[in-house]
Design a protein around this motif. Structure first.
Motif, mmCIF file in Angstrom:
data_model
loop_
_atom_site.group_PDB
_atom_site.id
_atom_site.type_symbol
_atom_site.label_atom_id
_atom_site.label_comp_id
_atom_site.label_asym_id
_atom_site.label_seq_id
_atom_site.Cartn_x
_atom_site.Cartn_y
_atom_site.Cartn_z
ATOM 1 N N SER A 220 -7.646 7.747 -0.099
ATOM 2 C CA SER A 220 -6.921 8.241 1.068
ATOM 3 C C SER A 220 -7.878 8.844 2.088
ATOM 4 O O SER A 220 -7.758 8.625 3.296
ATOM 5 C CB SER A 220 -5.883 9.284 0.636
ATOM 6 N N PHE A 223 -9.518 6.145 3.976
ATOM 7 C CA PHE A 223 -8.602 5.567 4.957
ATOM 8 C C PHE A 223 -8.568 6.417 6.225
ATOM 9 O O PHE A 223 -8.628 5.883 7.353
ATOM 10 C CB PHE A 223 -7.185 5.447 4.394
ATOM 11 N N TRP A 224 -8.452 7.748 6.068
ATOM 12 C CA TRP A 224 -8.401 8.606 7.250
ATOM 13 C C TRP A 224 -9.739 8.640 7.974
ATOM 14 O O TRP A 224 -9.788 8.833 9.200
ATOM 15 C CB TRP A 224 -7.938 10.012 6.863
ATOM 16 N N SER A 227 -9.330 5.617 10.080
ATOM 17 C CA SER A 227 -8.328 5.828 11.112
ATOM 18 C C SER A 227 -8.877 6.664 12.263
ATOM 19 O O SER A 227 -8.742 6.309 13.439
ATOM 20 C CB SER A 227 -7.095 6.510 10.496
ATOM 21 N N LEU A 283 -4.873 -2.424 5.057
ATOM 22 C CA LEU A 283 -6.324 -2.328 5.212
ATOM 23 C C LEU A 283 -6.925 -3.648 5.684
ATOM 24 O O LEU A 283 -7.928 -3.658 6.405
ATOM 25 C CB LEU A 283 -6.951 -1.905 3.880
ATOM 26 N N GLY A 312 -2.570 -0.457 9.356
ATOM 27 C CA GLY A 312 -2.976 0.614 8.453
ATOM 28 C C GLY A 312 -1.991 1.767 8.473
ATOM 29 O O GLY A 312 -1.534 2.237 7.426
ATOM 30 N N PHE A 316 -0.192 1.499 5.076
ATOM 31 C CA PHE A 316 -0.940 2.279 4.089
ATOM 32 C C PHE A 316 -0.314 3.646 3.838
ATOM 33 O O PHE A 316 -0.119 4.048 2.698
ATOM 34 C CB PHE A 316 -2.401 2.467 4.532
ATOM 35 N N ALA A 379 -13.383 -1.000 5.076
ATOM 36 C CA ALA A 379 -11.963 -1.338 4.921
ATOM 37 C C ALA A 379 -11.768 -2.401 3.845
ATOM 38 O O ALA A 379 -10.816 -2.332 3.052
ATOM 39 C CB ALA A 379 -11.388 -1.817 6.262
ATOM 40 N N CYS A 382 -11.966 -0.762 0.484
ATOM 41 C CA CYS A 382 -10.736 -0.019 0.172
ATOM 42 C C CYS A 382 -9.615 -0.952 -0.259
ATOM 43 O O CYS A 382 -8.839 -0.636 -1.169
ATOM 44 C CB CYS A 382 -10.299 0.803 1.384
ATOM 45 N N CYS A 386 -7.566 -0.923 -3.830
ATOM 46 C CA CYS A 386 -6.109 -0.894 -3.978
ATOM 47 C C CYS A 386 -5.643 -1.932 -4.993
ATOM 48 O O CYS A 386 -4.794 -1.647 -5.848
ATOM 49 C CB CYS A 386 -5.439 -1.155 -2.632
#
Length: 415
Positions: A220, A223-224, A227, A283, A312, A316, A379, A382, A386
């Motif tokens: 997570s 991901f941020w 982002s 992603l 995303g 996500f 990405a 990631c 997942c």
């Protein structure tokens, strides 16, 4: 829903709408300005200081709310944010902007949990509507702020931040005027005496140690990182390669896309696929966006990137919440929410700075777009994580079901 709760919901939604409107007016313009005058690194540092402030505020929020109530915490945090934003227009230099950005983040980190606290105090059957309208109001604010930011892109910073100050002042008055002092659960069961507890508490750290789930929180966090890397990197990109467009122009596309696609796309995929697969699809969309932005620097490539990066956010974020709910025991979910906030803030802080650093390095190395290629590789990693987690989750779920069946059999035998 009672009149009081409906009234409070209007105030909370108005607050988050105004907050996002104000935020998406100023930060694309300031980041682009700093990137053009100073460097991407310093633009990233200024934005990172807002997340430093937000993270520090998490250690104070509970103590503040105990003393002056949830409404007071929202008012205090928003007022601090408004004053810091107003002063932004009359300051100069990276150091001044960084200090003010810290207080903007600290104010946001105090007011935002207060708004969420009010919604969490609603009855169980009313929470889905409350949280969904809150999310929608926030996205409307993002879109509106990006549009207004384009109109104000060429004005003096003093004028720009004066407008933002007025918006946050309206946020302060709207949210704190409509919400009850301590939410609705506290009204039903008033405290016996004055609240006690430290103003500063590190108890939030207890939420980070979630056995067996730390790697998912790290996912997570990454991901941020990606982002915020887009959010900070795209105004720098626009200033350098698409100067004919406003720095906030890509956020028109992302904001409108999220508003239109969020519910139908997520609902369609989550009803057919495992949450981990839906996260991987989100992603993959980000990978396409970063690759497009790296491959070309014209306006058309920006449109492609802005249209695909939203997958995303659309896929996500809600899938991750469902994923964690399945993997973390129910008794630890409250702690898990605290851990998610911590890792999100950590990812945002790192991503803000590194977005600027990677932009500077790509320019100095003479390889425009290299910063986006780095994000694309991350990405992809990631997305693979997942899918690997999905396989592990299937085995763990089968084991858990077997244990539950065994427990039921033992209970039946005992009866």
């Amino acid at each position: 829903m009672t009149v009081d709760r409906r009234r409070a919901l209007i105030g909370v939604n108005a607050g988050i709408l105004l907050a996002n409107t104000g935020s998406y007016i100023w930060f694309p313009v300031l980041v682009a300005s700093l990137g053009g005058v100073d460097s991407g690194f310093w633009a990233g540092v200024v934005m990172a200081m807002t997340y430093v402030g937000r993270l520090l505020a998490t250690f104070f929020y509970e103590g503040v709310a105990l003393r002056i109530g949830i409404r007071g915490a929202v008012f205090l945090g928003t007022a601090l944010e408004a004053v810091a934003l107003g002063l932004m227009g009359f300051g100069s230099g990276v150091f001044v902007y960084a200090v003010l950005a810290f207080f903007i983040g600290f104010g946001s980190g105090t007011s935002f949990p207060g708004l969420k606290n009010v919604l969490a105090s609603y009855p169980d059957d009313e929470r889905p509507k409350a949280f969904s309208t809150f999310q929608m109001a926030g996205q409307v604010g993002v879109f509106g702020g990006a549009m207004l930011g384009a109109v104000l892109a060429d004005v003096e910073l003093s004028t720009l931040f004066s407008v933002v100050f007025a918006i946050f002042l309206a946020f302060c008055l709207a949210a704190s005027s409509f919400i009850p002092r301590d939410g609705f659960q506290a009204q039903a069961e008033p405290a016996a005496g004055p609240a006690r507890g430290p103003l500063f508490s590190t108890a939030v750290f207890k939420g980070i140690d979630i056995r067996g789930a730390t790697r998912y929180f790290l996912l997570s966090s990454v991901f941020w990182f990606l982002s915020i890397g887009f959010i900070v990197g795209i105004p720098l990109h626009m200033e350098r390669y698409v100067p004919q467009w406003a720095p906030s122009a890509p956020f028109w596309i992302t904001g409108l896309s999220i508003l239109v696609l969020q519910y139908p796309v997520f609902k369609f995929l989550i009803s057919r696929l495992d949450p981990a697969v839906v996260m991987a699809i989100g992603l993959t969309g980000m990978t396409v966006a970063f690759t497009a932005l790296g491959a070309g620097r014209g306006a058309a490539w920006v449109v492609v990137g802005a249209l695909t990066v939203v997958l995303g956010e659309i896929l996500f974020v809600p899938s991750f919440d469902m994923w964690i709910a399945r993997k973390v025991p129910e008794r630890q979910l409250a702690k898990a929410m605290g851990a998610m906030h911590f890792f999100r803030s950590a990812g945002n802080m790192a991503g803000s700075v590194l977005a600027g650093v990677l932009f500077d390095l790509s320019r100095s190395a003479g390889v425009p777009g290299a910063n986006w290629y780095v994000d694309a590789v991350v990405a992809v990693g990631c997305a693979v994580a997942c899918l690997v987690g999905r396989k592990e989750g299937g085995a763990a779920g089968a084991s858990r079901r077997a244990q539950d069946d065994s427990s039921d059999a033992v209970g039946a035998a005992s009866a």
